[in-house]
Scaffold this motif. Sequence first.
Motif, PDB file in Angstrom:
ATOM      1  N   LYS A 208       0.835  -1.196   0.000  1.00 20.27           N
ATOM      2  CA  LYS A 208       0.000   0.000   0.000  1.00 20.27           C
ATOM      3  C   LYS A 208       0.872   1.249   0.000  1.00 20.27           C
ATOM      4  O   LYS A 208       2.020   1.209   0.445  1.00 20.27           O
ATOM      5  CB  LYS A 208      -0.918   0.001   1.233  1.00 20.27           C
ATOM      6  N   LEU A 209       0.236   2.329  -0.469  1.00 23.18           N
ATOM      7  CA  LEU A 209       0.964   3.599  -0.514  1.00 23.18           C
ATOM      8  C   LEU A 209       0.061   4.688   0.040  1.00 23.18           C
ATOM      9  O   LEU A 209      -1.086   4.834  -0.389  1.00 23.18           O
ATOM     10  CB  LEU A 209       1.350   3.916  -1.971  1.00 23.18           C
ATOM     11  N   VAL A 210       0.584   5.431   1.026  1.00 16.83           N
ATOM     12  CA  VAL A 210      -0.200   6.534   1.584  1.00 16.83           C
ATOM     13  C   VAL A 210       0.398   7.830   1.075  1.00 16.83           C
ATOM     14  O   VAL A 210       1.600   8.078   1.243  1.00 16.83           O
ATOM     15  CB  VAL A 210      -0.172   6.498   3.132  1.00 16.83           C
ATOM     16  N   ILE A 211      -0.454   8.638   0.412  1.00 18.98           N
ATOM     17  CA  ILE A 211       0.037   9.938  -0.094  1.00 18.98           C
ATOM     18  C   ILE A 211      -0.924  11.023   0.353  1.00 18.98           C
ATOM     19  O   ILE A 211      -2.051  10.743   0.785  1.00 18.98           O
ATOM     20  CB  ILE A 211       0.126   9.950  -1.638  1.00 18.98           C
ATOM     21  N   SER A 212      -0.478  12.261   0.239  1.00 17.86           N
ATOM     22  CA  SER A 212      -1.391  13.365   0.596  1.00 17.86           C
ATOM     23  C   SER A 212      -2.306  13.630  -0.590  1.00 17.86           C
ATOM     24  O   SER A 212      -1.999  13.252  -1.725  1.00 17.86           O
ATOM     25  CB  SER A 212      -0.578  14.614   0.893  1.00 17.86           C
ATOM     26  N   ASN A 213      -3.401  14.290  -0.338  1.00 17.10           N
ATOM     27  CA  ASN A 213      -4.318  14.611  -1.436  1.00 17.10           C
ATOM     28  C   ASN A 213      -3.715  15.627  -2.396  1.00 17.10           C
ATOM     29  O   ASN A 213      -4.186  15.759  -3.520  1.00 17.10           O
ATOM     30  CB  ASN A 213      -5.651  15.110  -0.895  1.00 17.10           C
ATOM     31  N   ASP A 214      -2.691  16.370  -1.905  1.00 14.65           N
ATOM     32  CA  ASP A 214      -2.018  17.300  -2.820  1.00 14.65           C
ATOM     33  C   ASP A 214      -1.448  16.514  -3.994  1.00 14.65           C
ATOM     34  O   ASP A 214      -1.503  16.952  -5.135  1.00 14.65           O
ATOM     35  CB  ASP A 214      -0.882  18.028  -2.082  1.00 14.65           C
ATOM     36  N   ILE A 215      -0.900  15.316  -3.704  1.00 10.40           N
ATOM     37  CA  ILE A 215      -0.381  14.480  -4.793  1.00 10.40           C
ATOM     38  C   ILE A 215      -1.553  13.832  -5.537  1.00 10.40           C
ATOM     39  O   ILE A 215      -1.607  13.842  -6.767  1.00 10.40           O
ATOM     40  CB  ILE A 215       0.559  13.376  -4.259  1.00 10.40           C
ATOM     41  N   ALA A 216      -2.522  13.296  -4.753  1.00 15.62           N
ATOM     42  CA  ALA A 216      -3.650  12.574  -5.361  1.00 15.62           C
ATOM     43  C   ALA A 216      -4.362  13.421  -6.405  1.00 15.62           C
ATOM     44  O   ALA A 216      -4.778  12.916  -7.457  1.00 15.62           O
ATOM     45  CB  ALA A 216      -4.618  12.127  -4.277  1.00 15.62           C
ATOM     46  N   LYS A 217      -4.480  14.719  -6.125  1.00 17.76           N
ATOM     47  CA  LYS A 217      -5.201  15.598  -7.058  1.00 17.76           C
ATOM     48  C   LYS A 217      -4.485  15.724  -8.399  1.00 17.76           C
ATOM     49  O   LYS A 217      -5.091  16.079  -9.401  1.00 17.76           O
ATOM     50  CB  LYS A 217      -5.392  16.976  -6.422  1.00 17.76           C
ATOM     51  N   THR A 218      -3.180  15.476  -8.396  1.00 18.11           N
ATOM     52  CA  THR A 218      -2.426  15.593  -9.654  1.00 18.11           C
ATOM     53  C   THR A 218      -2.494  14.296 -10.467  1.00 18.11           C
ATOM     54  O   THR A 218      -2.028  14.251 -11.600  1.00 18.11           O
ATOM     55  CB  THR A 218      -0.943  15.913  -9.366  1.00 18.11           C
ATOM     56  N   ILE A 219      -3.054  13.255  -9.846  1.00 18.92           N
ATOM     57  CA  ILE A 219      -3.091  11.950 -10.521  1.00 18.92           C
ATOM     58  C   ILE A 219      -4.414  11.781 -11.268  1.00 18.92           C
ATOM     59  O   ILE A 219      -5.471  12.182 -10.755  1.00 18.92           O
ATOM     60  CB  ILE A 219      -2.917  10.807  -9.490  1.00 18.92           C
ATOM     61  N   ASP A 220      -4.347  11.203 -12.449  1.00 18.38           N
ATOM     62  CA  ASP A 220      -5.588  10.854 -13.156  1.00 18.38           C
ATOM     63  C   ASP A 220      -6.055   9.525 -12.556  1.00 18.38           C
ATOM     64  O   ASP A 220      -5.674   8.452 -13.003  1.00 18.38           O
ATOM     65  CB  ASP A 220      -5.287  10.741 -14.658  1.00 18.38           C
ATOM     66  N   ILE A 221      -6.842   9.651 -11.483  1.00 25.31           N
ATOM     67  CA  ILE A 221      -7.204   8.481 -10.681  1.00 25.31           C
ATOM     68  C   ILE A 221      -8.050   7.484 -11.473  1.00 25.31           C
ATOM     69  O   ILE A 221      -8.946   7.874 -12.216  1.00 25.31           O
ATOM     70  CB  ILE A 221      -7.974   8.943  -9.416  1.00 25.31           C
ATOM     71  N   ASP A 222      -7.730   6.207 -11.302  1.00 19.35           N
ATOM     72  CA  ASP A 222      -8.571   5.182 -11.933  1.00 19.35           C
ATOM     73  C   ASP A 222      -9.842   5.041 -11.100  1.00 19.35           C
ATOM     74  O   ASP A 222      -9.853   4.399 -10.048  1.00 19.35           O
ATOM     75  CB  ASP A 222      -7.804   3.854 -11.968  1.00 19.35           C
ATOM     76  N   ASP A 223     -10.901   5.707 -11.572  1.00 19.41           N
ATOM     77  CA  ASP A 223     -12.149   5.683 -10.768  1.00 19.41           C
ATOM     78  C   ASP A 223     -13.063   4.547 -11.212  1.00 19.41           C
ATOM     79  O   ASP A 223     -14.247   4.551 -10.918  1.00 19.41           O
ATOM     80  CB  ASP A 223     -12.863   7.030 -10.830  1.00 19.41           C
ATOM     81  N   GLU A 224     -12.519   3.609 -11.958  1.00 20.00           N
ATOM     82  CA  GLU A 224     -13.230   2.384 -12.352  1.00 20.00           C
ATOM     83  C   GLU A 224     -14.504   2.681 -13.134  1.00 20.00           C
ATOM     84  O   GLU A 224     -15.459   1.928 -13.118  1.00 20.00           O
ATOM     85  CB  GLU A 224     -13.540   1.519 -11.124  1.00 20.00           C
ATOM     86  N   ARG A 225     -14.469   3.830 -13.791  1.00 25.87           N
ATOM     87  CA  ARG A 225     -15.638   4.269 -14.562  1.00 25.87           C
ATOM     88  C   ARG A 225     -16.030   3.232 -15.616  1.00 25.87           C
ATOM     89  O   ARG A 225     -17.201   3.034 -15.890  1.00 25.87           O
ATOM     90  CB  ARG A 225     -15.299   5.598 -15.230  1.00 25.87           C
ATOM     91  N   ASP A 226     -15.030   2.592 -16.193  1.00 22.34           N
ATOM     92  CA  ASP A 226     -15.332   1.647 -17.270  1.00 22.34           C
ATOM     93  C   ASP A 226     -15.482   0.215 -16.763  1.00 22.34           C
ATOM     94  O   ASP A 226     -15.741  -0.700 -17.526  1.00 22.34           O
ATOM     95  CB  ASP A 226     -14.221   1.686 -18.333  1.00 22.34           C
ATOM     96  N   SER A 227     -15.298   0.039 -15.456  1.00 25.63           N
ATOM     97  CA  SER A 227     -15.359  -1.323 -14.933  1.00 25.63           C
ATOM     98  C   SER A 227     -16.791  -1.686 -14.560  1.00 25.63           C
ATOM     99  O   SER A 227     -17.603  -0.836 -14.218  1.00 25.63           O
ATOM    100  CB  SER A 227     -14.448  -1.399 -13.711  1.00 25.63           C
ATOM    101  N   ASN A 228     -17.077  -2.973 -14.652  1.00 20.18           N
ATOM    102  CA  ASN A 228     -18.438  -3.409 -14.299  1.00 20.18           C
ATOM    103  C   ASN A 228     -18.584  -3.636 -12.797  1.00 20.18           C
ATOM    104  O   ASN A 228     -19.658  -3.578 -12.254  1.00 20.18           O
ATOM    105  CB  ASN A 228     -18.774  -4.716 -15.014  1.00 20.18           C
ATOM    106  N   VAL A 229     -17.476  -3.946 -12.159  1.00 18.25           N
ATOM    107  CA  VAL A 229     -17.539  -4.270 -10.736  1.00 18.25           C
ATOM    108  C   VAL A 229     -16.693  -3.286  -9.951  1.00 18.25           C
ATOM    109  O   VAL A 229     -15.566  -2.984 -10.311  1.00 18.25           O
ATOM    110  CB  VAL A 229     -16.991  -5.701 -10.483  1.00 18.25           C
TER     111      VAL A 229
END
Lengths: 231, 804
Positions: B612-633
């Motif tokens: 696991k990796l713990v980061i601050s949201n300052d970094i998270a906001k710069t990431i194109d997060i995989d929000d599983e939009r295209d996933s079925n599950v």
Amino acid sequence: MSEDIILKCENLTKIYGNEENKTIALDNVSFNVKRGQFISIIGASGSGKSTLLHLLGGVDKPTSGSVFINNIDIHSLTENDLSAFRRKEIGLIYQFYNLLPIMNVKENILLPSQLDKRKIDEKELNDLINVLGLGDRVTHLPNQLSGGQQQRVAIGRALINHPALILADEPTGNLDSKSSEEIVELLKVSNKKYNQTILLVTHDEKIAKEADRIITIKDGKIVKDIEKNEE
Amino acid sequence: MNILSSIAWKNLKRNKKRTIATSIGIIVSVALISFIFTLIYSFQNSMIENTKKSVGNYHIHIDETASEVATKFKQMQKIEKVGISQTIGASDYETQIYAKQGIRIEAYDETSLFNRDISIIEGRLPKNEKEILISSYLVNNMNEPVKIGDKLTLDVQKVKLTIYNDGKDSVLEPDGVEKVVYTITGIIKQTRQEASSSNAYIAITKLEQIEEARPCEVTILLKNPKEENAFYQALMNTNLANHVSENSELLLWQGATNEMNEKSQMELIGILSIIIVVAITIILIRNSFQISISERMKEFGTLISIGANSKQITKIVLLEGIIYAIISIPIGLILGIGIVFFSTRGIGNVLENIYRNELNIQFSINGLFVIATILITLLSTFISCIKPIKEAKKASPIEVIKQNNEIKNKDVKISKVKSKFLGIEGELAYKNIKRNKRKYCSTTISISIIMILVIIVSGIIQYVFSIVNNTYMPTNRNIDVGIIYGYGQEETSTVFKNFDRIKKQDSIIDYSILVSFKGIIKENNKSISIYGCEGKQYKDYLDNLGLKYEDTVKTGIFISNNPIVQEGQTLNIIIKNKEYEIPIIKTSNLDPYMQLSGFDNPKILNVGNYEKLVISNDIAKTIDIDDERDSNVRGNFSMDMKINSSNPNQLEKEILQFVNPNKIAVVNYTKQKEDAQRISTIMSIFLYGLLLVISLIGITNIYNTITANMNLRKREFEILKAIGMSNKQFNKMFTYESLLYGLKALIIGTLIGILLNYGIYSILKAKQNMPYYFPIVQIIIMLIATIMVIHISTKVTWNKQELD
């Protein structure tokens, strides 16, 4: 059967209990009653006189034998026909009056004719109430009356449908001597006035003597049957 | 009034106490039956109405179809209403927060305007193609405030529908641009169409003329909802199959689906409750009648001796039943329906708060159910009369003539041991109970029923409280805000913007944000869970590790049992094919998840085989997060904000003003707790009230039975007194009697009650874990109370007899 014979009793037997433990309450009793007769049935306690009355009134069934009232064998009738027959042809008077506590004097008297859906003849009813001496008590409930008065209501109830037969089972058994005399007098009046046939069960010889005919029963058998004019 | 009704009526009048008690029994029963019927009917009707408002008043929906198909439906006999809408086109439109790219213009015909999910907050429906409705959601997000009557100028890119593959498939194509000035005539609640649209707000105008080229949407309302399935299946066999959908919610509440669902479950519970109520009613009425008849055997005997036939005796008892029904049914109906009438508002409000979907429970009444209640009551009264009628018909004129209306004597044998143990008083009590078992049967049943109900009801109340208390109520926060996962879910950037806006609200004491998603470690190609954190819990976590927030703004904490990179090195993560370099400030083998998720008492466990990796949201906001939009599950993506607010109710309102409630869930625990408690209070009042009334009827029943029975034994008591039985001995005899049949009834009732209680527990436990509740206190109270009621009833009757 002669025309003035209203009741004919043939070989009437009533046995209570089973084979091992049987009691013969009535043993082969036969007699006839003429219309308008006033008969006393006397006997000791347990002699079978009340059983005889129940069989005559159709409230109990004989073990064998028949009861003809107005030429009808009442024990061959169906339950419903017997009810109707009792309503029309038989008036019952009990020692303990057995009035409906919820109904007043007038309503109690009228009960059999109302059950029979008969039209009430007010004049006749008033006449009867006056004969019974209950003119000022018509709206009273049974618990507001003396024993004698209650018995008079019961007599009124028995007379209202002009039955062929009145069966009175110790009607004075629960009354003082004055009231007893009044009741017997009333029965005599109805016998004369309405030509009513009456069978009175009693163990009081004095009362029995008021009748035209006295039948004595002992151990379920008629041991004596005396008509007054025979005496 | 004829003689039979006169006898029936006078009897009821004479026994006022019993008449009132029996009437109350029937009234309660009618009230309960009509209550259940009306409540279910009102609820179902409300659900139909709510669904019509929130989804639309139609059964079948067809999208992207040609206008000629749409018009064909209008000629069909089976169809009640056909609503047609057309997509005119879309225009770019930029708003404050959301990532939606524009506004789509939909034109609704008259039927659609009135039968789809349009709920006007302010203003009116459009009357022509230049007037539009917009949602409050859009209004809240517009860069400049708008009001009714304002103009909105849009460059509308028009669309046309091209159908190919024999009508099976279709495609939307551009059809020129037109500048249109729209007048805003109304502000509406967000429609489902807008909520599910990932890229556009929806503005609704009036469809004046169907244009052939434009894509059509059709809604069909059938005359008979039950014919929907056949109609739907027929459509599925046509070229339209890919475009047809059902309004399953409306069909469910209209009873057009056969499968087991909320509606049928509710009906099943309703029917079961009615059966229990009817059974109790029959037992109560029958019991009351039986006592009445046994007291009046002499009267029936007299009536039979002077010539009343079976039919007339039957009529007298039946008439009594009918009189009871005539008195009780109207009162019971008024009570039951009245309770629903007055409580729908209260309950409606509670449900509305809990479900937050504007569930509005309206009172509705159905004549058929009223008739059904009357018929059920008449039938139960009739059934209750059957046995008493049989008994009354059996009345013997000879018994009457002989004045022998006492309890029939039967030789009861008693063992020597028992006799010695019980004493003469106990022996008398034992023999009395044994020789007329049937007379005591009704008392036994009454006592048993009360005992069973006490155990069941107290169990249910306890379980309801248990459910309420078990509902997760965190102690360290009072509001949770999180993304709702699914089709058309909110963009992560929008959620971040929402979180940022919430942070600025006044009443916030502290908050924690956790964004959880997945990536791949470049070095070993292994999957890694990444936590983007912010707020109190993150700070607490850093404190534990001896780190400062500032140190972690651009660095991460690597959690692994065998870290492939060490402190000071860089971890390369691949997310959605993009590579990110995260400098590692610290490594650890302890799983931070429970601590960062805001558990009340987090257990710190070893991370095991996971990394696991713990980061601050300052970094998270710069990431194109995989929000599983295209996933079925859904597996690894979540965005949650946990807030401790000084005024949670106010904060909830504020948040709901700018977040899209269809995509962001706001859970207010304070309110949930209040709501749950309100429901359990209402239920307790109803259940305890029911229990109280049934107990009162039961007590009257016990009293009546005992009085009736003792009056029949009056002569026997007189004899016992005459031969020298003392008051003390009488008391002892009565106490033995109470104990003998009271205890028997209580034991039977307790056993059945505990069994049923356990049954209910098992059913509820399947849904929610809770401890088994054994109502020992109630059982003890009932034991004492019942023996007391029996004893007092006996005493009172005895004293009365003494006075006589």
